[in-house]
Design a protein around this motif. Structure first.
Motif, PDB file in Angstrom:
ATOM      1  N   GLY A 231      41.848 -28.394  31.408  1.00  0.00           N
ATOM      2  CA  GLY A 231      41.294 -27.530  30.363  1.00  0.00           C
ATOM      3  C   GLY A 231      40.622 -26.284  30.911  1.00  0.00           C
ATOM      4  O   GLY A 231      40.944 -25.167  30.489  1.00  0.00           O
ATOM      5  N   PRO A 232      39.704 -26.447  31.881  1.00  0.00           N
ATOM      6  CA  PRO A 232      39.082 -25.255  32.470  1.00  0.00           C
ATOM      7  C   PRO A 232      40.095 -24.334  33.148  1.00  0.00           C
ATOM      8  O   PRO A 232      39.953 -23.108  33.111  1.00  0.00           O
ATOM      9  CB  PRO A 232      38.092 -25.836  33.481  1.00  0.00           C
ATOM     10  N   ARG A 233      41.129 -24.906  33.737  1.00  0.00           N
ATOM     11  CA  ARG A 233      42.157 -24.078  34.390  1.00  0.00           C
ATOM     12  C   ARG A 233      42.936 -23.270  33.352  1.00  0.00           C
ATOM     13  O   ARG A 233      43.226 -22.087  33.564  1.00  0.00           O
ATOM     14  CB  ARG A 233      43.103 -24.960  35.203  1.00  0.00           C
ATOM     15  N   ILE A 234      43.262 -23.877  32.228  1.00  0.00           N
ATOM     16  CA  ILE A 234      43.953 -23.156  31.155  1.00  0.00           C
ATOM     17  C   ILE A 234      43.076 -22.008  30.666  1.00  0.00           C
ATOM     18  O   ILE A 234      43.543 -20.880  30.500  1.00  0.00           O
ATOM     19  CB  ILE A 234      44.326 -24.101  29.997  1.00  0.00           C
ATOM     20  N   ARG A 235      41.790 -22.286  30.448  1.00  0.00           N
ATOM     21  CA  ARG A 235      40.866 -21.242  29.994  1.00  0.00           C
ATOM     22  C   ARG A 235      40.782 -20.111  31.024  1.00  0.00           C
ATOM     23  O   ARG A 235      40.833 -18.930  30.676  1.00  0.00           O
ATOM     24  CB  ARG A 235      39.477 -21.816  29.759  1.00  0.00           C
ATOM     25  N   GLU A 236      40.675 -20.482  32.297  1.00  0.00           N
ATOM     26  CA  GLU A 236      40.587 -19.479  33.363  1.00  0.00           C
ATOM     27  C   GLU A 236      41.824 -18.581  33.382  1.00  0.00           C
ATOM     28  O   GLU A 236      41.718 -17.353  33.437  1.00  0.00           O
ATOM     29  CB  GLU A 236      40.436 -20.183  34.709  1.00  0.00           C
ATOM     30  N   LEU A 237      43.005 -19.184  33.322  1.00  0.00           N
ATOM     31  CA  LEU A 237      44.241 -18.400  33.355  1.00  0.00           C
ATOM     32  C   LEU A 237      44.393 -17.540  32.104  1.00  0.00           C
ATOM     33  O   LEU A 237      44.881 -16.416  32.169  1.00  0.00           O
ATOM     34  CB  LEU A 237      45.450 -19.319  33.523  1.00  0.00           C
ATOM     35  N   ARG A 238      43.967 -18.075  30.962  1.00  0.00           N
ATOM     36  CA  ARG A 238      44.031 -17.305  29.713  1.00  0.00           C
ATOM     37  C   ARG A 238      43.172 -16.044  29.834  1.00  0.00           C
ATOM     38  O   ARG A 238      43.597 -14.948  29.459  1.00  0.00           O
ATOM     39  CB  ARG A 238      43.555 -18.165  28.538  1.00  0.00           C
ATOM     40  N   LYS A 239      41.984 -16.205  30.397  1.00  0.00           N
ATOM     41  CA  LYS A 239      41.077 -15.061  30.540  1.00  0.00           C
ATOM     42  C   LYS A 239      41.594 -14.071  31.581  1.00  0.00           C
ATOM     43  O   LYS A 239      41.475 -12.861  31.396  1.00  0.00           O
ATOM     44  CB  LYS A 239      39.686 -15.539  30.885  1.00  0.00           C
ATOM     45  N   VAL A 240      42.161 -14.566  32.673  1.00  0.00           N
ATOM     46  CA  VAL A 240      42.735 -13.686  33.695  1.00  0.00           C
ATOM     47  C   VAL A 240      43.836 -12.825  33.089  1.00  0.00           C
ATOM     48  O   VAL A 240      43.961 -11.641  33.378  1.00  0.00           O
ATOM     49  CB  VAL A 240      43.269 -14.493  34.894  1.00  0.00           C
ATOM     50  N   ARG A 241      44.631 -13.430  32.219  1.00  0.00           N
ATOM     51  CA  ARG A 241      45.720 -12.699  31.566  1.00  0.00           C
ATOM     52  C   ARG A 241      45.257 -11.933  30.338  1.00  0.00           C
ATOM     53  O   ARG A 241      46.062 -11.360  29.612  1.00  0.00           O
ATOM     54  CB  ARG A 241      46.845 -13.653  31.209  1.00  0.00           C
ATOM     55  N   GLN A 242      43.952 -11.956  30.099  1.00  0.00           N
ATOM     56  CA  GLN A 242      43.324 -11.231  28.994  1.00  0.00           C
ATOM     57  C   GLN A 242      43.926 -11.595  27.639  1.00  0.00           C
ATOM     58  O   GLN A 242      44.226 -10.733  26.813  1.00  0.00           O
ATOM     59  CB  GLN A 242      43.379  -9.731  29.239  1.00  0.00           C
ATOM     60  N   LEU A 243      44.084 -12.899  27.417  1.00  0.00           N
ATOM     61  CA  LEU A 243      44.580 -13.398  26.142  1.00  0.00           C
ATOM     62  C   LEU A 243      43.433 -14.046  25.387  1.00  0.00           C
ATOM     63  O   LEU A 243      42.605 -14.735  25.977  1.00  0.00           O
ATOM     64  CB  LEU A 243      45.668 -14.451  26.358  1.00  0.00           C
TER      65      LEU A 243
END
Length: 77
Positions: free
Chosen positions: A7-19
């Motif tokens: 879950g935290p990894r999904i959130r991190e990647l989502r934020k990195v991709r600015q989604l």
């Protein structure tokens, strides 16, 4: 990767991709609520049951396909 890390990894990647949560949920055809629960770790086991709609009827999505458990991973990847 353990279940607690997903879950935290999904959130991190989502934020990195600015989604936003809304944008990622739309890309993977799951509800915003389910994505939020996955990111917080409260509904991770249900992610495998999430599946994209196969069409739209009366403005609402229709599901008639087999589950696609890797949709979030593909979109965020």
């Amino acid at each position: 990767m353990t279940r607690k890390e997903v879950g935290p990894r999904i959130r991190e990647l989502r934020k990195v991709r600015q989604l936003s949560v809304r944008e990622l949920a739309a890309r993977v055809a799951i509800s915003i609520s389910l994505l939020e629960k996955v990111e917080t770790g409260s509904r991770l086991r249900h992610l495998a049951q999430a599946r994209p709609p196969t069409g739209v009827r009366n403005g609402r999505p229709v599901w008639r396909s087999p589950p696609h458990p890797d949709r979030v991973r593909e979109a965020v990847g």
